[in-house]
Design an enzyme around this catalytic site. Structure first.
Site, PDB file in Angstrom:
ATOM      1  N   SER A 215      -7.214  -3.024  15.846  1.00  0.00           N
ATOM      2  CA  SER A 215      -6.572  -1.882  15.349  1.00  0.00           C
ATOM      3  C   SER A 215      -7.515  -1.243  13.929  1.00  0.00           C
ATOM      4  CB  SER A 215      -5.215  -1.922  15.012  1.00  0.00           C
ATOM      5  OG  SER A 215      -5.173  -2.857  14.034  1.00  0.00           O
TER       6      SER A 215
ATOM      7  N   HIS B   6      -4.192  -0.923   7.575  1.00  0.00           N
ATOM      8  CA  HIS B   6      -5.155   0.150   8.343  1.00  0.00           C
ATOM      9  C   HIS B   6      -5.653   1.018   7.357  1.00  0.00           C
ATOM     10  CE1 HIS B   6      -2.282  -1.794  11.334  1.00  0.00           C
ATOM     11  NE2 HIS B   6      -3.590  -1.843  11.983  1.00  0.00           N
TER      12      HIS B   6
ATOM     13  N   GLU C  85       3.059   9.620   1.527  1.00  0.00           N
ATOM     14  CA  GLU C  85       4.297   9.746   1.053  1.00  0.00           C
ATOM     15  C   GLU C  85       5.115  10.448   2.061  1.00  0.00           C
ATOM     16  OE1 GLU C  85       5.515   9.260  -1.963  1.00  0.00           O
ATOM     17  OE2 GLU C  85       3.513   8.359  -2.587  1.00  0.00           O
TER      18      GLU C  85
END
Length: 274
Positions: free
Chosen positions: A45, A228, A212
């Site tokens: 990923s 990531h 956020e």
């Protein structure tokens, strides 16, 4: 296992030079009708293409084309959650073998999920290098050039603000295998750890998937993901990979570009999912 429409669409997102793996590569011709060389990515990923629902999450493979010239095409076969073992067991290495051609390059980066205590697990000094040898052998059997990459580091700092390595013995195992098999090695783990140390805990937040609540539709509750990347982080890692390929002579000087130039995060795009 054949490439799904979703993975195909995601691979096309890595513009301007990326191309999806599969038969289309055979028709990818440059000037004079010659086939462009292809840089294939096998990985997890951290490199994989993402769709709009995951935005702004970005695999570094999506940014790699910005550092390569039109002589090359990128085929990003990386898939979320895969280890060196599960990628093979699902038939994904066989799928790459079906499109590899002489003079192509196969980049291989695993390790994040090899350490997981489940069916993806490999041992760093036995089964992990055994699986990686399959990628090396596959590339060489097709006249392509294998390149091993150590795992990009996670964002982790100790109480004193020192960047901490998180991959145990897996990077050392890749280094040993590269030396044994005489395969070019891009030491992304060492380079990224040094870069995270340079930027510090606060400076690295903008590279990783820290959001956020309400900042991105795909992450309505916000997220604190230290594995990531957002576009800026993917660009940072892709630049490291391209620079390493050039320094190792895995790519020629005229194959790379923008190693010292800014690449705007706005260049990253995400296709809609199927």
């Amino acid at each position: 296992m054949p490439m799904t429409r979703r993975h195909l669409a995601a691979s096309l997102a890595a513009l301007p030079l990326a191309a999806a793996p599969g038969p289309a590569l055979a028709a990818d011709r440059g000037r004079g009708g010659t086939r462009r060389r292809v840089v294939h990515i096998a990985g997890d990923s951290t490199a994989a293409p993402k769709t709009a629902g995951a935005a702004p999450e970005t695999g570094w493979g999506m940014a790699l084309p910005f550092f390569l010239t039109p002589r090359l095409t990128v085929a990003n076969h990386a898939v979320n959650g895969r280890s060196s073992r599960s990628f093979v067991e699902e038939g994904r290495l066989d799928a790459i073998a079906g499109v590899l051609r002489a003079d192509d390059v196969l980049l291989v980066q695993f390790g994040h999920n090899d350490a997981k205590d489940d069916e993806r697990h490999t041992d760093p000094w036995t089964s992990y290098p055994d699986y990686l040898r399959r990628y090396v052998r596959t590339a060489r059997e097709h006249g392509a050039r294998p390149v091993l990459l150590t795992s990009v580091e996670r964002r982790r700092f100790d109480a004193h603000g020192t960047a901490v390595p998180t991959h145990g013995e897996y990077p050392a195992a890749v280094r040993a295998l590269a030396a044994e098999e005489e395969v070019p090695l891009v030491d992304v783990q060492a380079a990224s750890l040094a870069r995270w140390q340079e930027l510090g805990p606060e400076g690295t937040e903008e590279l990783f998937l820290w959001l956020e609540p309400g900042e991105a539709p795909g992450h309505p509750d916000g997220v604190r993901d230290n594995t990531h990347f957002r576009p800026a982080g993917a660009i940072e890692v892709a630049r490291t990979v391209a620079r390493g390929l050039r320094e190792l002579d895995a790519l020629a000087p005229f194959d790379v570009r923008r190693l010292e130039d800014p690449v705007p995060p706005e260049w990253i795009t995400w296709p809609a999912a199927d």
